[in-house]
Design a protein around this motif. Structure first.
Motif, PDB file in Angstrom:
ATOM      1  N   SER A   2      -5.049   2.110 -12.193  1.00  0.00           N
ATOM      2  CA  SER A   2      -5.513   0.753 -11.892  1.00  0.00           C
ATOM      3  C   SER A   2      -7.023   0.677 -12.012  1.00  0.00           C
ATOM      4  N   ARG A   3      -7.503  -0.539 -12.234  1.00  0.00           N
ATOM      5  CA  ARG A   3      -8.958  -0.731 -12.328  1.00  0.00           C
ATOM      6  C   ARG A   3      -9.633  -0.316 -11.034  1.00  0.00           C
ATOM      7  N   LYS A   4      -9.001  -0.675  -9.903  1.00  0.00           N
ATOM      8  CA  LYS A   4      -9.615  -0.353  -8.611  1.00  0.00           C
ATOM      9  C   LYS A   4      -9.795   1.158  -8.479  1.00  0.00           C
ATOM     10  N   MET A   5      -8.694   1.902  -8.662  1.00  0.00           N
ATOM     11  CA  MET A   5      -8.782   3.350  -8.455  1.00  0.00           C
ATOM     12  C   MET A   5      -9.699   4.017  -9.482  1.00  0.00           C
ATOM     13  N   TRP A  45      -0.677   4.772 -10.042  1.00  0.00           N
ATOM     14  CA  TRP A  45      -1.631   3.800  -9.479  1.00  0.00           C
ATOM     15  C   TRP A  45      -3.079   4.201  -9.803  1.00  0.00           C
ATOM     16  N   THR A  62     -12.228   2.743 -11.012  1.00  0.00           N
ATOM     17  CA  THR A  62     -13.631   2.423 -10.703  1.00  0.00           C
ATOM     18  C   THR A  62     -14.117   3.287  -9.531  1.00  0.00           C
ATOM     19  N   ILE A  63     -13.281   3.424  -8.508  1.00  0.00           N
ATOM     20  CA  ILE A  63     -13.688   4.253  -7.365  1.00  0.00           C
ATOM     21  C   ILE A  63     -13.954   5.691  -7.832  1.00  0.00           C
ATOM     22  N   ASP A  85      -8.298   6.111  -0.126  1.00  0.00           N
ATOM     23  CA  ASP A  85      -8.620   5.587  -1.454  1.00  0.00           C
ATOM     24  C   ASP A  85      -9.895   6.179  -2.056  1.00  0.00           C
ATOM     25  N   GLU A  94       0.844  -1.202   0.000  1.00  0.00           N
ATOM     26  CA  GLU A  94       0.000   0.000   0.000  1.00  0.00           C
ATOM     27  C   GLU A  94       0.877   1.250   0.000  1.00  0.00           C
ATOM     28  N   LEU A 113     -15.800  -4.028  -7.361  1.00  0.00           N
ATOM     29  CA  LEU A 113     -14.981  -3.641  -6.199  1.00  0.00           C
ATOM     30  C   LEU A 113     -15.253  -4.546  -4.997  1.00  0.00           C
ATOM     31  N   LEU A 124     -14.456   0.638   1.759  1.00  0.00           N
ATOM     32  CA  LEU A 124     -13.009   0.837   1.604  1.00  0.00           C
ATOM     33  C   LEU A 124     -12.334   0.877   2.969  1.00  0.00           C
ATOM     34  N   GLU A 156     -19.880  -1.695 -11.449  1.00  0.00           N
ATOM     35  CA  GLU A 156     -18.633  -1.169 -10.890  1.00  0.00           C
ATOM     36  C   GLU A 156     -18.502  -1.567  -9.410  1.00  0.00           C
TER      37      GLU A 156
END
Ligand code: ATP
Ligand code: MG
Length: 427
Positions: free
Chosen positions: A122-125, A119, A127-128, A414, A109, A259, A409, A255
């Motif tokens: 990334s898909r995670k970020m 970063w 999408t958020i 994030d 992290e 997550l 989260l 989405e």
């Protein structure tokens, strides 16, 4: 023809057609005879394949992860492709060849926060950030449907709203000023002309400790309106939160599930929310074994324990005067209590504070003196009680706390692209 979005292609609308796309290399896999390039754009990812006899083979060979590209080809169905569709590449052009991308699997992290600027791809970020944008849209939609006017408060302020401890001082030319902690006092000035007003703006708090729910710079949804009481306040706040939860699930289900969010928790957010008084909350805590006395502020652990009981958002209201800010209106039949209400959610605790604002000039002055605040700093604010004062209410809700709770989260950092905390201000 304009380039297609990957979302369009993945939806199956372009099957059999030739398309142009542009994006970045998300993955690359190669064998002796075939190269698979997974391309990412803002809307999704798609696999693109090329065989050795393709004239662009050498370009595909040298392409690296995160290079930007233009690609043309035919969309075809292939059971082996993720999502069942792929593009047979006919043309490939590198726009920007990437150096070796520093983010690979299994990184800490801490490292990912050091390279936040990368970063964020990334898909995670991403999408958020998309869900965050939708949440902000639904907040706006809600207020506009309720007849609120959006206003733009100042970021530089000359006096505190939430007390000196977290006030952020700075040099303003040759004067000492502060960054705003809350737009509340200025919003109050606007209700006398516009009545229902709201804003979504940054607030700054010089928070010295590291927690999972504090940022130094956060986005604050704030509203104020006249001719209203505590019931109106809690009613509007719960309508807002349940509206945002329902709409976000409706629009971002895919989405959110990507997550790993439990959307049923959000679908279950229905009004009315439970309401308990501060006094009842203290009784509950004592019966759970907490060592807390009436008059003390609730800490993170106390809030979490109470929130676990309800499992959903709920309110605590009617707080002791001594733990709330100077502008809170006292209950006229019990001046030890103020008309203040916090909304709490599981795991995070407080996500909003609201209340009735003291509308009597003398009572307000009494509170300013009681707390030894500098009277001249608040002259303009007291003025509002001189010219057509009116009972009024308002609240502030932290966007990042709301989003962190909605998306399960672990850390508030994030929920925002470039978090500012005691240790983090780069990039
Ligand atoms: P806490 O006691 O949790 O520090 P607070 O009571 O000082 O919060 P308020 O002044 O009531 O915060 O601010 C209104 C809302 O703004 C809070 O309910 C919370 O959602 C959000 N908020 C406050 N401080 C922060 C922060 N440092 N980072 C993120 N959100 C915050
Ligand atoms: Mg608060």
């Amino acid at each position: 023809m304009p380039p297609s979005s990957i979302e369009d292609i993945v939806s199956g609308r372009c099957e059999g057609e030739s398309v142009d796309i542009r994006g970045w290399i998300y993955r690359k896999r190669e064998s002796k005879e075939v190269i698979f390039l997974v391309i990412r754009d803002a809307t999704g990812i798609i696999q693109c394949t090329m065989t050795r006899k393709n004239p662009f083979w050498d370009i595909a060979k040298k392409i690296t992860i995160e290079s930007s590209v233009l690609l043309s080809g035919t969309v075809r169905r292939d059971k082996r492709a993720p999502g069942g569709l792929e593009i047979a590449v006919e043309k490939l052009e590198i726009v920007g060849l990437a150096e070796t991308f520093p983010i690979t699997r299994d990184q800490s992290e801490e490292f990912l926060r050091d390279v936040r600027h990368l970063w964020l791809r990334s898909r995670k970020m991403s999408t958020i950030m998309k869900v965050r944008s939708e949440v902000l849209r639904f907040v706006d939609d809600f207020f506009r449907e309720e007849g609120f006017v959006e206003v733009s408060p100042p970021m530089f302020i000359s006096s505190a709203c939430e007390g000196g401890a977290t006030l952020f001082g700075l040099k303003y030319l040759d004067k000492q000023l502060y960054l705003t902690q809350s737009a509340q006092l200025h919003l109050e000035a606007l209700i006398y002309s516009l009545e229902k007003v709201y804003c979504v703006a940054p607030s700054f708090r010089a928070e010295k400790s590291r927690t999972i729910r504090h940022l130094i710079e956060y986005w604050h949804v704030e509203a104020e309106w006249p001719f209203a009481d505590m019931d109106d306040l809690m009613g509007l706040e719960e309508d807002l939160v349940s509206y945002v939860c329902q709409k976000t699930v409706e629009n971002c289900k895919k989405e959110m599930e990507g997550l790993g969010v439990n959307v049923s928790k959000l679908i279950a957010v229905k009004t009315p929310f439970p309401r308990v008084t501060y006094t009842e909350a203290i009784e509950r805590l004592i019966s759970k074994g907490f060592k807390i006395e009436w008059g003390e502020d609730l800490g993170f652990d106390e809030e979490k324990a109470l929130a676990a009981d309800f499992g959903n958002p709920f309110f605590i209201y009617a707080y002791p005067r001594q733990i709330k800010a100077f502008y809170c209106k006292t209950y006229r039949d019990d001046p030890d209590l103020v008309m203040s209400a916090d909304m709490l959610v599981p795991r995070i605790g407080e996500i909003s504070t609201g209340g009735a604002r003291e509308d009597d000039r003398d009572e307000l002055l009494k509170r300013i003196r009681e707390l030894s605040l500098r009277e001249e700093d608040y002259d303009w604010y007291v003025d509002l009680r001189r010219y057509g004062t009116v009972p009024h209410v308002g609240f502030g809700l932290g966007v990042e706390r709301l989003l962190g709770w909605m998306l399960d989260l672990e850390n508030i950092m994030d929920t925002i692209p470039f978090p500012r905390t005691i240790r983090r201000f780069y990039p």
